[in-house]
Scaffold this motif. Structure first.
Motif, mmCIF file in Angstrom:
data_model
loop_
_atom_site.group_PDB
_atom_site.id
_atom_site.type_symbol
_atom_site.label_atom_id
_atom_site.label_comp_id
_atom_site.label_asym_id
_atom_site.label_seq_id
_atom_site.Cartn_x
_atom_site.Cartn_y
_atom_site.Cartn_z
ATOM 1 N N ALA A 95 0.836 -1.199 0.000
ATOM 2 C CA ALA A 95 0.000 0.000 0.000
ATOM 3 C C ALA A 95 0.870 1.248 0.000
ATOM 4 N N PRO A 96 0.414 2.349 -0.601
ATOM 5 C CA PRO A 96 1.200 3.594 -0.605
ATOM 6 C C PRO A 96 1.614 4.046 0.783
ATOM 7 N N SER A 97 0.781 3.782 1.782
ATOM 8 C CA SER A 97 1.106 4.206 3.147
ATOM 9 C C SER A 97 2.396 3.562 3.660
ATOM 10 N N VAL A 98 2.712 2.361 3.161
ATOM 11 C CA VAL A 98 3.945 1.683 3.585
ATOM 12 C C VAL A 98 5.156 2.472 3.124
ATOM 13 N N TRP A 99 5.141 2.873 1.852
ATOM 14 C CA TRP A 99 6.264 3.644 1.317
ATOM 15 C C TRP A 99 6.332 5.019 1.957
ATOM 16 N N GLN A 100 5.192 5.620 2.227
ATOM 17 C CA GLN A 100 5.179 6.956 2.829
ATOM 18 C C GLN A 100 5.754 6.949 4.244
ATOM 19 N N ALA A 101 5.614 5.831 4.938
ATOM 20 C CA ALA A 101 6.110 5.751 6.317
ATOM 21 C C ALA A 101 7.605 5.439 6.379
ATOM 22 N N LEU A 102 8.166 4.979 5.281
ATOM 23 C CA LEU A 102 9.549 4.511 5.303
ATOM 24 C C LEU A 102 10.579 5.610 5.577
ATOM 25 N N PRO A 103 10.516 6.771 4.889
ATOM 26 C CA PRO A 103 11.533 7.797 5.166
ATOM 27 C C PRO A 103 11.575 8.211 6.632
ATOM 28 N N VAL A 470 13.897 26.822 5.108
ATOM 29 C CA VAL A 470 13.121 25.603 5.354
ATOM 30 C C VAL A 470 13.831 24.760 6.425
ATOM 31 N N ASN A 471 13.068 24.294 7.401
ATOM 32 C CA ASN A 471 13.618 23.446 8.451
ATOM 33 C C ASN A 471 13.740 22.016 7.927
ATOM 34 N N VAL A 472 14.961 21.570 7.750
ATOM 35 C CA VAL A 472 15.173 20.231 7.201
ATOM 36 C C VAL A 472 16.013 19.375 8.149
ATOM 37 N N THR A 473 15.860 19.602 9.458
ATOM 38 C CA THR A 473 16.508 18.717 10.414
ATOM 39 C C THR A 473 15.855 17.340 10.342
ATOM 40 N N ASP A 474 16.594 16.318 10.738
ATOM 41 C CA ASP A 474 16.048 14.961 10.694
ATOM 42 C C ASP A 474 14.805 14.834 11.565
ATOM 43 N N GLU A 475 14.813 15.508 12.705
ATOM 44 C CA GLU A 475 13.652 15.445 13.602
ATOM 45 C C GLU A 475 12.403 16.001 12.930
ATOM 46 N N THR A 476 12.579 17.107 12.205
ATOM 47 C CA THR A 476 11.432 17.709 11.511
ATOM 48 C C THR A 476 10.988 16.842 10.343
ATOM 49 N N LEU A 477 11.940 16.379 9.536
ATOM 50 C CA LEU A 477 11.598 15.577 8.362
ATOM 51 C C LEU A 477 10.952 14.248 8.759
ATOM 52 N N ALA A 478 11.303 13.728 9.953
ATOM 53 C CA ALA A 478 10.716 12.461 10.403
ATOM 54 C C ALA A 478 9.238 12.603 10.743
ATOM 55 N N SER A 479 8.761 13.852 10.890
ATOM 56 C CA SER A 479 7.338 14.071 11.198
ATOM 57 C C SER A 479 6.519 14.352 9.944
ATOM 58 N N VAL A 480 7.207 14.314 8.787
ATOM 59 C CA VAL A 480 6.562 14.634 7.510
ATOM 60 C C VAL A 480 6.086 13.350 6.837
ATOM 61 N N THR A 481 4.952 13.409 6.178
ATOM 62 C CA THR A 481 4.476 12.283 5.375
ATOM 63 C C THR A 481 4.672 12.627 3.911
ATOM 64 N N PRO A 482 5.693 12.079 3.276
ATOM 65 C CA PRO A 482 5.957 12.418 1.872
ATOM 66 C C PRO A 482 4.890 11.867 0.938
ATOM 67 N N ASP A 483 4.756 12.514 -0.208
ATOM 68 C CA ASP A 483 3.708 12.133 -1.159
ATOM 69 C C ASP A 483 4.180 10.982 -2.057
ATOM 70 N N LEU A 484 5.271 10.684 -2.400
ATOM 71 C CA LEU A 484 5.730 9.512 -3.154
ATOM 72 C C LEU A 484 4.712 8.968 -4.154
ATOM 73 N N SER A 485 4.215 9.872 -4.971
ATOM 74 C CA SER A 485 3.179 9.445 -5.922
ATOM 75 C C SER A 485 3.764 9.011 -7.266
ATOM 76 N N ALA A 554 12.496 14.705 2.519
ATOM 77 C CA ALA A 554 12.525 13.595 3.479
ATOM 78 C C ALA A 554 13.053 12.318 2.822
ATOM 79 N N LEU A 555 12.608 12.041 1.612
ATOM 80 C CA LEU A 555 13.062 10.844 0.894
ATOM 81 C C LEU A 555 14.549 10.957 0.555
ATOM 82 N N ALA A 556 14.958 12.141 0.119
ATOM 83 C CA ALA A 556 16.371 12.334 -0.232
ATOM 84 C C ALA A 556 17.265 12.191 0.994
#
Length: 579
Positions: A95-103, A470-485, A554-556
């Protein structure tokens, strides 16, 4: 987080449900059930062999099992579809949610993502390099050092308790030759003319050793027979060479946990104890060997020898352990050394040997099997030759050694990181071409550059985003749900999901080159997504607003984390910008 392990656990749970319902019999061996990437990515995200391996013991058709299993798996929210193919292959789409949770999962774990407890603290001794202490190490030693060191790091990352060990071959006649060579340099340091006879070591690397000997003993050894100085110079020269070897290894980023001296086996009863252990098992006897292969019987002079019955542990022939004059063969101290490892309590032994030691493999495995009662496995990896090129021509000479390119030459010319990565781009038992020009070439044809460039590109985009506020600390990016469409984004996420499985596979097979291959593939996916962004703005990592940028980055950033972890295993420092 290990997606492949998680989905395999789901498959096993579904099988157990089918057993509880009576659709499958109880008592099936589920160990052969695997979940892995499909050979063709078009078939799905994962594939399981469950139906194929259970069909015979369950006495059912594979396709019937696959269809029943697919129905169970489809009930799980992580499974978008479960499709039966052919006679019973089962392809799964997540499911897409699996990939979105991975980063986010990767960023929360950091470089521990992929770290495994597979080894469960099993004690492993990895012996590598073990070059004769008679001169500087050459490029062949460098490859063995790199492979051994990366293997040790890989096993530690997979949960093993690893000891890195160097066996100092200081018990043979070659160390006497070293002592005589140093003595000649000692005479030179006193202003005398000397001539290096055949068999001595004429390399310039012994000049400072001869001078150091002069500084220590003055003229005490001048005009003296070697019976007055050989033993002392032998020890002095060996210590000097080991200091040189340690320095060279350090330049390559290799640090040993333990150095074991062959000399410590002699006169201490250790060889006798090892042979007695075999004798107690009925494996030592007096006998006459058959003629060696390739020799005519009339050319063979049979004689009674003391033999180890190695054929009882998988060897082709029994092996002599004592010469007719009563002295030990070279094999006896090797047996004693491995007996010492067994006695120290290691659960597994790994030896990294040069390609010229191929004949040692069966006899050493037989010895360890006999010494440990079959309890301690020994894996021997052979390191094939490295062919050197520069300007399109074979490159052979070294000023310091006189006849070969040294490990230090290699590091000085291309750097430790480049040397380490390139030496791991092929399986250790395959010959390797090392072109001094190509390994520093900045092109996608150079895997060292390509992987480092991927990491540097990600660092560059993170700096750019930070400069834009843009705040791109790991802590911040870990709270993001990427779109990976986009399929390219999903493909990159899928490659990241393979990392924990790859670690365990590489550790299980003792093949660190798999890590280098994986990193090259991961870098290619990252560069491919980056290049698509040139034509499709929606795929660019930096977008017009902060939230969209964070979702892309987040993915990068997760990719950079995995690259950094992989390079760490290989002993390579990830770069943040290319120069």
């Amino acid at each position: 987080m290990n997606l492949f392990s998680d989905i395999r656990a789901l498959v096993l749970a579904s099988i157990e449900t089918l057993q509880a319902e009576g659709a499958l019999p109880e008592g099936l061996n589920l160990d052969p059930v695997t979940t892995e990437p499909p050979r063709d990515p078009a078939h799905g995200d994962m594939a399981t062999n469950a139906a194929m391996v259970l069909a015979k013991p369950a006495k059912q058709k594979p396709r019937d099992i696959a269809e029943a299993l697919a129905a169970k798996l489809a009930d799980d929210p992580r499974i978008a579809s479960a499709e039966v193919a052919g006679p019973g292959f089962l392809n799964l789409r997540l499911a897409p949610s699996v990939w979105q949770a991975l980063p986010a999962a990767i960023l929360k774990s950091g470089t521990d993502y992929g770290r495994s407890d597979m080894g469960k603290g099993v004690r492993v001794n990895v012996e590598y390099v073990s070059a004769n202490p008679t001169g500087p190490m050459h490029v062949g030693h460098a490859r063995g050092a790199i492979v051994g060191d990366a293997m040790a790091s890989l096993l530690a990352y997979a949960g093993y308790d690893v000891t890195r060990e160097y066996y100092i071959n200081d018990g043979g006649a070659q160390v006497d030759v070293l002592a005589r060579s140093v003595y000649l340099r000692y005479l030179e340091a006193h202003g005398q003319e000397v001539e290096f006879a055949d068999g001595t070591y004429p390399g310039d690397y012994l000049v400072p050793v001869g001078q150091a000997l002069k500084d220590k003993v003055g003229d005490a050894y001048l005009d003296k027979g070697e019976q007055f100085w050989l033993a002392e110079v032998r020890e002095f020269a060996t210590d000097a060479m080991m200091d040189l070897i340690r320095d060279d290894l350090a330049a390559l980023g290799v640090h040993m946990d333990h150095f074991f001296s062959e000399k410590s086996l002699y006169g201490t009863g250790k060889i006798e104890a090892a042979i007695d252990s075999l004798r107690d098992k009925g494996l030592i006897y007096r006998g006459v060997l058959e003629p060696p292969k390739g020799k005519k019987p009339e050319d063979w002079e049979p004689r009674e020898q003391t033999l180890f019955k190695s054929t009882e542990h998988g060897d082709d022939v029994d092996r002599p352990i004592m010469k007719s004059d009563g002295s030990w063969t070279y094999f006896a101290p090797d047996i004693a050394y491995h007996y010492d490892k067994v006695q120290r309590g290691f659960d597994m032994l790994i030896d990294i040997f040069g390609a010229d030691h191929g004949g040692y493999v069966k006899r050493m495995k037989a010895a360890v099997s006999a010494l440990s009662g079959g309890e301690v496995p020994l894996d021997i990896k052979l390191i094939q030759l490295v062919k050197l090129f520069k300007n399109g021509e074979p490159f052979k000479m070294s000023k310091r050694a006189g006849t070969f390119v040294t490990l230090r030459d290699l590091v000085d010319m291309v750097g430790a990181d480049v040397a380490r990565f390139h030496m791991l781009t092929r399986k250790s038992d395959a010959a390797l071409d090392f072109d001094f020009d190509k390994v520093v070439e900045q092109s996608k044809e150079n895997p060292v550059f390509y992987v480092q460039y991927a990491h540097a590109r990600i660092c560059s985009v993170l700096r750019k985003a930070t400069e834009a506020g843009v705040n791109v600390t790991d802590e911040t990016l870990a709270s993001v749900t990427p779109d990976l469409s986009h399929p390219a984004e999903v493909a990159l996420a899928a490659k990241l999901a393979e990392w924990p499985r790859l670690v365990e596979t590489a550790a299980r097979t003792h093949e660190p080159h798999r890590v280098a291959t994986y990193l090259s593939e991961l870098a290619a996916d990252l560069h491919g997504l980056w290049n698509r962004g040139n034509d499709e703005p929606g795929l660019r990592f930096v977008q017009d607003d902060s939230a969209a940028t964070q979702a892309k980055i987040a993915l990068a950033r997760a990719t950079a984390v995995v690259i950094s972890a992989g390079l760490g295993i290989l002993g390579v420092t990830p770069v943040e910008e290319m120069r």
